[in-house]
Design an enzyme around this catalytic site. Structure first.
Site, mmCIF file in Angstrom:
data_model
loop_
_atom_site.group_PDB
_atom_site.id
_atom_site.type_symbol
_atom_site.label_atom_id
_atom_site.label_comp_id
_atom_site.label_asym_id
_atom_site.label_seq_id
_atom_site.Cartn_x
_atom_site.Cartn_y
_atom_site.Cartn_z
ATOM 1 N N SER A 85 -41.428 -22.451 -18.318
ATOM 2 C CA SER A 85 -41.764 -23.763 -17.755
ATOM 3 C C SER A 85 -43.147 -23.774 -17.106
ATOM 4 O O SER A 85 -43.654 -22.752 -16.648
ATOM 5 C CB SER A 85 -40.710 -24.164 -16.726
ATOM 6 O OG SER A 85 -40.515 -23.125 -15.799
ATOM 7 N N GLN A 87 -45.076 -24.170 -14.116
ATOM 8 C CA GLN A 87 -44.511 -23.860 -12.810
ATOM 9 C C GLN A 87 -45.563 -23.402 -11.821
ATOM 10 O O GLN A 87 -46.708 -23.116 -12.186
ATOM 11 C CB GLN A 87 -43.452 -22.765 -12.964
ATOM 12 C CG GLN A 87 -43.984 -21.483 -13.593
ATOM 13 C CD GLN A 87 -42.889 -20.443 -13.799
ATOM 14 O OE1 GLN A 87 -42.913 -19.417 -13.159
ATOM 15 N NE2 GLN A 87 -41.939 -20.712 -14.697
ATOM 16 N N HIS A 89 -45.527 -21.213 -7.730
ATOM 17 C CA HIS A 89 -44.692 -20.597 -6.703
ATOM 18 C C HIS A 89 -45.232 -21.003 -5.342
ATOM 19 O O HIS A 89 -46.438 -20.972 -5.120
ATOM 20 C CB HIS A 89 -44.708 -19.079 -6.850
ATOM 21 C CG HIS A 89 -44.322 -18.638 -8.231
ATOM 22 N ND1 HIS A 89 -43.088 -18.913 -8.772
ATOM 23 C CD2 HIS A 89 -45.015 -17.993 -9.192
ATOM 24 C CE1 HIS A 89 -43.042 -18.426 -10.004
ATOM 25 N NE2 HIS A 89 -44.197 -17.884 -10.291
ATOM 26 N N LYS A 112 -44.434 -16.134 -3.410
ATOM 27 C CA LYS A 112 -44.288 -15.311 -4.609
ATOM 28 C C LYS A 112 -45.610 -15.147 -5.357
ATOM 29 O O LYS A 112 -45.742 -15.546 -6.502
ATOM 30 C CB LYS A 112 -43.229 -15.941 -5.523
ATOM 31 C CG LYS A 112 -42.807 -15.055 -6.696
ATOM 32 C CD LYS A 112 -41.804 -15.778 -7.575
ATOM 33 C CE LYS A 112 -41.730 -15.142 -8.946
ATOM 34 N NZ LYS A 112 -40.819 -15.834 -9.839
ATOM 35 N N GLU A 114 -48.017 -13.128 -7.658
ATOM 36 C CA GLU A 114 -47.566 -12.164 -8.667
ATOM 37 C C GLU A 114 -48.719 -11.646 -9.516
ATOM 38 O O GLU A 114 -49.754 -12.294 -9.641
ATOM 39 C CB GLU A 114 -46.486 -12.789 -9.550
ATOM 40 C CG GLU A 114 -46.930 -14.023 -10.304
ATOM 41 C CD GLU A 114 -45.774 -14.796 -10.956
ATOM 42 O OE1 GLU A 114 -44.603 -14.564 -10.607
ATOM 43 O OE2 GLU A 114 -46.055 -15.638 -11.810
ATOM 44 N N HIS A 246 -49.002 -22.398 -13.793
ATOM 45 C CA HIS A 246 -49.087 -21.453 -14.908
ATOM 46 C C HIS A 246 -47.841 -21.548 -15.777
ATOM 47 O O HIS A 246 -46.813 -22.090 -15.361
ATOM 48 C CB HIS A 246 -49.263 -20.009 -14.401
ATOM 49 C CG HIS A 246 -48.156 -19.529 -13.517
ATOM 50 N ND1 HIS A 246 -48.079 -19.870 -12.185
ATOM 51 C CD2 HIS A 246 -47.064 -18.769 -13.769
ATOM 52 C CE1 HIS A 246 -47.002 -19.315 -11.657
ATOM 53 N NE2 HIS A 246 -46.352 -18.648 -12.594
ATOM 54 N N ARG A 265 -40.703 -26.259 -10.931
ATOM 55 C CA ARG A 265 -40.961 -26.514 -12.355
ATOM 56 C C ARG A 265 -41.210 -27.997 -12.631
ATOM 57 O O ARG A 265 -40.654 -28.842 -11.946
ATOM 58 C CB ARG A 265 -39.746 -26.116 -13.193
ATOM 59 C CG ARG A 265 -39.375 -24.672 -13.123
ATOM 60 C CD ARG A 265 -38.176 -24.354 -14.027
ATOM 61 N NE ARG A 265 -37.796 -22.957 -13.867
ATOM 62 C CZ ARG A 265 -36.978 -22.530 -12.912
ATOM 63 N NH1 ARG A 265 -36.453 -23.378 -12.056
ATOM 64 N NH2 ARG A 265 -36.700 -21.237 -12.820
ATOM 65 N N LYS A 271 -34.295 -26.362 -17.382
ATOM 66 C CA LYS A 271 -33.827 -26.206 -16.000
ATOM 67 C C LYS A 271 -34.253 -27.397 -15.136
ATOM 68 O O LYS A 271 -34.991 -28.273 -15.586
ATOM 69 C CB LYS A 271 -34.405 -24.914 -15.393
ATOM 70 C CG LYS A 271 -33.941 -23.650 -16.096
ATOM 71 C CD LYS A 271 -34.565 -22.427 -15.418
ATOM 72 C CE LYS A 271 -34.206 -21.137 -16.141
ATOM 73 N NZ LYS A 271 -34.905 -19.974 -15.586
#
Length: 397
Positions: A85, A87, A89, A112, A114, A246, A265, A271
């Site tokens: 998706s 999305q 964070h 989050k 990453e 991203h 998302r 979802k």
């Protein structure tokens, strides 16, 4: 009692975008019988409550967190067959607020950030493109303008003629929000028209057509016109800070992140979509992630450093019949055998057999010797050792 070095059992997540059956690196690492019909998307290594690692103590299965406490990082293998998706964070402050308001959706109060390290060639979209590129896309793709509306498109193109960052940010927010909240009929009509017109001769258009095959008539099909299309070659890595949009597209990677599963998302997903939160949280600055090849620590080990404390990643290669001593770090670490076989030896804990998919817990402050029977490739995640850091996560275009 608990050995200083020990193998741990780690769970798999079977999300729909994962590679199917034995074609998935995650399935190959799982150590379980592979179901050829099932997607294998992620292997989770850490103490997050949604997928905690298990360890054997005195012949009994226990949570790894019993030994380590809460690990500040979550370490993963991803095997991506189709787009994840669109999305972002949340940062710490937003994560705390979202978790408080809707704990059933946002299950922890953590941020989050990453890092993604490509194992195969890895495709992703991330960060907004430079303003002039987005403006050009509005002119070159009439369906893009029709999706957001003439007025919003004109205002954006006008903003890109100037260089006031606040004006640009507001215009991009208006443009992206208009696309994301466009009604279903408009989205479907414009995606259909655009995909009828395009051919896959050019990589960007090929991506748009591929996304429409994977998620027919989804608003996310327009996202390549907003976001940078990035290809990481094996061994290249990128860092994504909080609140940056991203979507991973294809390939296998190792991911290290702060221990969180918070995802907001807004497209390319079956979802829950939380479009209002996503459109309000983004930074809306043009940002192309800096691609890093890591830094050689010695002839066997390469380190990837990030601008935060929660994690760092080391990749270790050991040739068949050779040994390598992995130096101690302060915090507890987890090491994954990605390729090869052999064993890990520790003065007190003795020997742990290594094969593809073995995950080894290494107690903080302990060093381990790896001996390769077949060429070993090992990824080790730990909290940041206090060595010099790479600076921030992206350059502003």
């Amino acid at each position: 009692t608990m050995a200083e070095v020990s193998s741990v059992a780690c769970p798999v997540q079977n999300y729909a975008w994962g590679k199917v059956g034995a074609s998935s690196a995650v399935a190959q690492m799982s150590g379980k019988e592979i179901d050829e019909k099932q997607p294998y998307a992620e292997l989770w290594m850490g103490t997050h409550h949604k997928g905690p690692a298990m360890i054997e103590i005195d012949g009994k299965k226990e949570l790894l967190s019993k030994v380590t406490g809460h690990l500040p990082y979550l370490f993963k293998v991803l095997s991506v067959a189709k787009a994840l998706s669109i999305q972002a964070h949340p940062d710490k402050k937003l994560a705390e607020a979202l978790h408080k308001e809707r704990p059933e959706v946002y299950k922890d109060p953590n941020h989050k950030p990453e890092m993604t390290c490509a194992v195969t060639r890895f495709e992703a979209m991330c960060g907004f493109r430079p303003p002039k590129e987005i403006a050009k896309h509005l002119r070159d793709y009439p369906e893009f303008t029709a999706l957001v509306g003439e007025e919003v498109a004109k205002a954006y193109i006008k903003a890109t003629a100037g260089s006031d960052p606040d004006v640009l940010k507001a215009a991009l927010k208006a443009l992206f929000t208009a696309a994301m909240v466009a009604d279903k009929a408009t989205v479907e009509k414009q995606v259909t028209a655009m995909c009828k017109r395009l051919t896959d001769k050019e990589p960007l258009n090929a991506l748009i057509l591929r996304l429409n095959k994977q998620y027919p008539l989804d608003v996310g099909v327009f996202c390549p016109l907003f976001l940078n299309y990035i290809i990481l070659e094996p061994g290249e890595a990128m860092f994504l800070g909080a609140n940056e949009p991203h979507a991973y597209l294809d390939g296998d990677c190792i991911e290290a992140m702060a221990c969180s599963d918070n995802v907001v998302r807004a497209g390319l997903t079956p979802k829950l979509r939380d479009t209002p939160t996503l459109t309000s949280m983004l930074t809306y600055k043009a940002m192309k992630p800096t691609i890093s090849k890591g830094v050689m620590l010695d002839k066997n080990a390469r380190i990837y450093r990030v601008p935060i404390d929660e994690f760092e990643l080391i990749v270790i290669k050991v040739e068949a019949l050779k040994k390598y001593t992995l130096k101690a770090v302060k915090g507890h670490s987890l090491a994954l055998v990605y390729e090869g076989s052999g064993h890990a030896t520790h003065l007190k804990a003795g020997k742990v057999d290594l094969k593809k998919g073995t995950v080894v817990y290494i107690k903080g402050g302990e060093e381990v010797e790896f001996t390769a029977e077949k060429d070993l490739a090992i990824y080790r995640c730990s909290t940041a050792s206090k060595q010099p850091r790479s600076s921030g996560c992206g350059r502003v275009c």
